[in-house]
Design a protein around this motif. Structure first.
Motif, PDB file in Angstrom:
ATOM      1  N   ARG A 273       0.858  -1.180   0.000  1.00  0.00           N
ATOM      2  CA  ARG A 273       0.000   0.000   0.000  1.00  0.00           C
ATOM      3  C   ARG A 273       0.901   1.239   0.000  1.00  0.00           C
ATOM      4  O   ARG A 273       1.726   1.405   0.905  1.00  0.00           O
TER       5      ARG A 273
ATOM      6  N   MET B 138       0.943   8.430  -9.446  1.00  0.00           N
ATOM      7  CA  MET B 138      -0.033   7.500  -8.878  1.00  0.00           C
ATOM      8  C   MET B 138      -0.831   6.788  -9.967  1.00  0.00           C
ATOM      9  O   MET B 138      -1.069   5.577  -9.896  1.00  0.00           O
TER      10      MET B 138
ATOM     11  N   LYS C  73      -0.700   2.738 -10.005  1.00  0.00           N
ATOM     12  CA  LYS C  73      -1.878   1.934  -9.638  1.00  0.00           C
ATOM     13  C   LYS C  73      -2.089   0.829 -10.671  1.00  0.00           C
ATOM     14  O   LYS C  73      -2.534  -0.276 -10.329  1.00  0.00           O
TER      15      LYS C  73
ATOM     16  N   GLN D 213      -1.337  -3.507  -9.988  1.00  0.00           N
ATOM     17  CA  GLN D 213      -2.566  -4.289  -9.877  1.00  0.00           C
ATOM     18  C   GLN D 213      -2.328  -5.787  -9.716  1.00  0.00           C
ATOM     19  O   GLN D 213      -2.911  -6.430  -8.840  1.00  0.00           O
TER      20      GLN D 213
ATOM     21  N   ASN E 178      -1.246  -6.889  -6.190  1.00  0.00           N
ATOM     22  CA  ASN E 178      -2.015  -6.417  -5.039  1.00  0.00           C
ATOM     23  C   ASN E 178      -1.343  -5.227  -4.355  1.00  0.00           C
ATOM     24  O   ASN E 178      -1.304  -5.137  -3.134  1.00  0.00           O
ATOM     25  N   ILE E 179      -0.783  -4.324  -5.172  1.00  0.00           N
ATOM     26  CA  ILE E 179      -0.209  -3.084  -4.650  1.00  0.00           C
ATOM     27  C   ILE E 179      -1.164  -1.954  -4.993  1.00  0.00           C
ATOM     28  O   ILE E 179      -1.412  -1.685  -6.179  1.00  0.00           O
ATOM     29  N   HIS E 180      -1.724  -1.332  -3.988  1.00  0.00           N
ATOM     30  CA  HIS E 180      -2.659  -0.232  -4.187  1.00  0.00           C
ATOM     31  C   HIS E 180      -1.934   1.090  -3.953  1.00  0.00           C
ATOM     32  O   HIS E 180      -1.156   1.223  -3.008  1.00  0.00           O
ATOM     33  N   VAL E 181      -2.212   2.044  -4.831  1.00  0.00           N
ATOM     34  CA  VAL E 181      -1.553   3.342  -4.742  1.00  0.00           C
ATOM     35  C   VAL E 181      -2.615   4.434  -4.740  1.00  0.00           C
ATOM     36  O   VAL E 181      -3.441   4.503  -5.655  1.00  0.00           O
ATOM     37  N   ASN E 182      -2.619   5.255  -3.713  1.00  0.00           N
ATOM     38  CA  ASN E 182      -3.609   6.321  -3.568  1.00  0.00           C
ATOM     39  C   ASN E 182      -2.922   7.641  -3.240  1.00  0.00           C
ATOM     40  O   ASN E 182      -1.705   7.694  -3.040  1.00  0.00           O
TER      41      ASN E 182
ATOM     42  N   THR F 114      -7.808   1.779  -4.897  1.00  0.00           N
ATOM     43  CA  THR F 114      -6.567   2.154  -5.569  1.00  0.00           C
ATOM     44  C   THR F 114      -6.857   3.232  -6.596  1.00  0.00           C
ATOM     45  O   THR F 114      -7.930   3.257  -7.205  1.00  0.00           O
ATOM     46  N   GLY F 115      -5.911   4.157  -6.738  1.00  0.00           N
ATOM     47  CA  GLY F 115      -6.069   5.243  -7.695  1.00  0.00           C
ATOM     48  C   GLY F 115      -7.008   6.339  -7.246  1.00  0.00           C
ATOM     49  O   GLY F 115      -7.536   7.080  -8.074  1.00  0.00           O
TER      50      GLY F 115
END
Length: 223
Positions: A69, A99, A103, A107, A110-114, A156-157
């Motif tokens: 994350r 970002m 994102k 995907q 399972n790496i979420h970027v916010n 994510t995103g």
């Protein structure tokens, strides 16, 4: 070297890195007329590269563990502008571009970027607002949004704005626009159709750049 040492210390202690909150930032506020290039470069380096370097350092770790994350820190100045902050705004919107690609690349692992866009009283803002206003803008009021955006349930995103206990999502929209054809295109046609081009009816927030290209091809084919 500093980032590498930080990552090594964390891995030595815990054996994994699940969360990165990239929050490096400085201010060098001046009108663009009075701003030195060194003011611009310093802000870009701290905000943008101060995010990219730790993200790069943890990226392969997160990929290998199929979990991560990452939260970048943007600003209303980057999203909407603010007088005297051309350098800060450019850096903060650059992080949204970062970002948006990360994102997608994260995907499958399972790496979420916010992104968080906080309004809070910090050392960077203590001289910009009255004390009674700063009291309502405690960083603690942003913290729940930060923790959610790096949790297992995180989207994510997403650009989440937060301050004084209020929360909202910011998005970039594109209008449906119009197809004016390929032959005989002119400046005058764009001018005369500008109201239709900018009509917000049917506007969308795209997930990736290819969706915009897809729309253009669809309109070219009469869709």
């Amino acid at each position: 070297a500093g980032v590498a040492n930080m990552v090594k210390q964390t891995m030595d202690a815990w054996g994994r890195i699940d969360i990165l909150v990239a929050n490096a930032g400085i201010l060098r506020d001046k009108s663009f007329s009075k701003m030195e290039m060194s003011d611009f470069e310093a802000v870009m380096n701290v905000h943008v590269m101060g995010t990219v370097k730790p993200a790069k350092a943890v990226w392969e770790i997160m990929k290998a563990q199929n979990y991560g994350r990452i939260l970048v820190t943007t600003s209303s100045t980057g999203l909407y502008g603010n007088f005297g902050q051309a350098n800060y705004g450019a850096a903060k919107l650059a992080l949204i571009g970062f970002m948006n690609t990360m994102k997608l690349e994260g995907q499958k692992n399972n790496i979420h970027v916010n992104a968080i866009s906080p309004v809070a009283a910090t050392r960077m803002t203590e001289n910009l607002m009255p004390a009674e206003v700063l009291e309502k803008l405690k960083p603690e009021y942003v913290t729940p949004a930060v923790v959610y955006l790096v949790s297992e349930e995180a989207p994510t995103g997403v650009i989440l704005t937060a301050g004084a206990g209020a929360f909202a999502q910011a998005r970039i929209y594109e209008t449906e626009g119009v197809y004016l054809g390929e032959g005989g295109l002119s400046v005058e046609e764009v001018r005369d159709n500008f109201a239709r081009i900018t009509d917000p009816g049917g506007q969308k927030a795209y997930v990736n750049g290819g969706e915009q290209s897809g729309k253009f091809f669809r309109k070219m084919q009469g869709g």
